[in-house]
Structures are given as C-alpha cells and as structure tokens.
Design a protein around this motif. Sequence first.
Motif, PDB file in Angstrom:
ATOM      1  N   ASP A  33       0.837  -1.180   0.000  1.00  0.00           N
ATOM      2  CA  ASP A  33       0.000   0.000   0.000  1.00  0.00           C
ATOM      3  C   ASP A  33       0.885   1.247   0.000  1.00  0.00           C
ATOM      4  N   VAL A  34       0.916   1.944  -1.104  1.00  0.00           N
ATOM      5  CA  VAL A  34       1.743   3.130  -1.257  1.00  0.00           C
ATOM      6  C   VAL A  34       1.317   4.213  -0.264  1.00  0.00           C
ATOM      7  N   GLY A  42      -5.607  11.905   9.110  1.00  0.00           N
ATOM      8  CA  GLY A  42      -6.824  11.104   9.075  1.00  0.00           C
ATOM      9  C   GLY A  42      -7.607  11.319   7.788  1.00  0.00           C
ATOM     10  N   LYS A  43      -7.705  12.591   7.377  1.00  0.00           N
ATOM     11  CA  LYS A  43      -8.392  12.895   6.122  1.00  0.00           C
ATOM     12  C   LYS A  43      -7.643  12.296   4.936  1.00  0.00           C
ATOM     13  N   LEU A  44      -6.308  12.376   4.973  1.00  0.00           N
ATOM     14  CA  LEU A  44      -5.512  11.803   3.889  1.00  0.00           C
ATOM     15  C   LEU A  44      -5.725  10.296   3.797  1.00  0.00           C
ATOM     16  N   GLU A  45      -5.740   9.629   4.942  1.00  0.00           N
ATOM     17  CA  GLU A  45      -5.963   8.181   4.944  1.00  0.00           C
ATOM     18  C   GLU A  45      -7.290   7.835   4.273  1.00  0.00           C
ATOM     19  N   ARG A  93      -8.963   9.703   2.135  1.00  0.00           N
ATOM     20  CA  ARG A  93      -8.884  10.035   0.707  1.00  0.00           C
ATOM     21  C   ARG A  93      -8.081   8.988  -0.062  1.00  0.00           C
ATOM     22  N   PHE A  94      -6.990   8.508   0.535  1.00  0.00           N
ATOM     23  CA  PHE A  94      -6.194   7.472  -0.126  1.00  0.00           C
ATOM     24  C   PHE A  94      -7.013   6.205  -0.344  1.00  0.00           C
ATOM     25  N   LYS A  95      -7.758   5.799   0.676  1.00  0.00           N
ATOM     26  CA  LYS A  95      -8.573   4.588   0.559  1.00  0.00           C
ATOM     27  C   LYS A  95      -9.637   4.758  -0.521  1.00  0.00           C
ATOM     28  N   GLU A  96     -10.312   5.898  -0.487  1.00  0.00           N
ATOM     29  CA  GLU A  96     -11.348   6.168  -1.486  1.00  0.00           C
ATOM     30  C   GLU A  96     -10.756   6.181  -2.895  1.00  0.00           C
ATOM     31  N   ARG A 128      -9.860   3.681  -8.095  1.00  0.00           N
ATOM     32  CA  ARG A 128      -8.911   3.243  -9.123  1.00  0.00           C
ATOM     33  C   ARG A 128      -9.121   1.770  -9.463  1.00  0.00           C
ATOM     34  N   LYS A 129      -9.311   0.937  -8.458  1.00  0.00           N
ATOM     35  CA  LYS A 129      -9.554  -0.490  -8.708  1.00  0.00           C
ATOM     36  C   LYS A 129     -10.817  -0.685  -9.537  1.00  0.00           C
ATOM     37  N   ARG A 130     -11.870   0.042  -9.161  1.00  0.00           N
ATOM     38  CA  ARG A 130     -13.140  -0.056  -9.878  1.00  0.00           C
ATOM     39  C   ARG A 130     -12.963   0.396 -11.326  1.00  0.00           C
ATOM     40  N   TRP A 131     -12.257   1.510 -11.528  1.00  0.00           N
ATOM     41  CA  TRP A 131     -12.025   2.015 -12.877  1.00  0.00           C
ATOM     42  C   TRP A 131     -11.184   1.046 -13.700  1.00  0.00           C
TER      43      TRP A 131
END
Length: 167
Positions: A51-52, A82-85, A87-90, A95-98
């Motif tokens: 996980d980058v 916390g917000k970055l985490e 946003r990264f997950k989302e 990206r996986k879905r796309w």
Amino acid sequence: MGKRKKIFIVGSIVLLIVLFTGLKLVAARGPCRGFHRGFHRGFHPGFHHKDVSEFILWRLDKGVEGLNLSEPQKGKYKEMKGKLEGRFKEHRDDRKRWMEELQTAMNKEDPDVRVLSESVKKRIESSSGFLEGNLDLFVEFYETLDKEQKDKVMATVRKKMKRCRME
C-alpha cells in the motif's frame, strides 16, 4: 496576485514537498539523479502490491518529527493525516473499480476507442482533483506552522529540488 494564484503556487510547493519527501525512492545516487539504475530498462519495479499510501503517510510522519510541533499543531496534523488516509482509501477503491471497467471494455472484441478515451480523460481529471484536495489539506496544516518550522520545510523542499536539478 490573486488569491487563487497564491493558492495554486502554495499548492505546487506542497505537491513538491509530498513528491520529494513523501515519495523519496532511494536509488544508487538518490532520487532523480541515477534513478533508473538497477531497474530493468529504466522502469521502476513498483511497490510489489504494498500500500503506497502507508509509505507516504510514514514519510510524512518522519518529516514532521523534526518540526517539534505544538499540541494544537499535532492535532491539526493528526486531523490532516486522518483525512488523507480516508482520501487514499477512497482513491484506491475508485482506481480499482475504474481498472476493472477499463479491462472489461478492452476485452470486448471491438472496443470503442472514443469511450475509452473519455474514460481515461475522466480518470485524469479525478486524479488531478485528488491531488488538489491533498494539497489543500497540506496547505491548511502548513499555515499552522510558525516561521521557523516553515523555514525547515522550505529548506527541505529546496534541497530536494536541487537534488533533482530543479533549482
């Protein structure tokens, strides 16, 4: 200079901070210079499914350690992180879905290049928005730093820029 332009400039600086401190990849002579050495045909081998975002957050933590943050600043940093985490997950999930959608479209016997092109354009816009949002979060945190802390951050950015011959 307008407010929007100032935010863009600060955002660009923050992007450089993230890129050059959060994504420092050590190669033979450090990042940028001689970066391609040791990689097959000059391509980076990737993170081997790691996980980058964890790496980026770890680098941010490491960079913040030297700033001697006050309690309010630590709170703001924790909030930003916390917000970055999230946003990264989302972003990772999007990206996986796309990628799955893109793969499905590419596997068709006669893929519609126009539709694929539009999909890629939307993805580029989405990624740009993702980066802009991350920069906004960092700018909010950066604005809580005192002059000495800001000077340390800028010294690090200048050092990284010089290393990459961006001076």
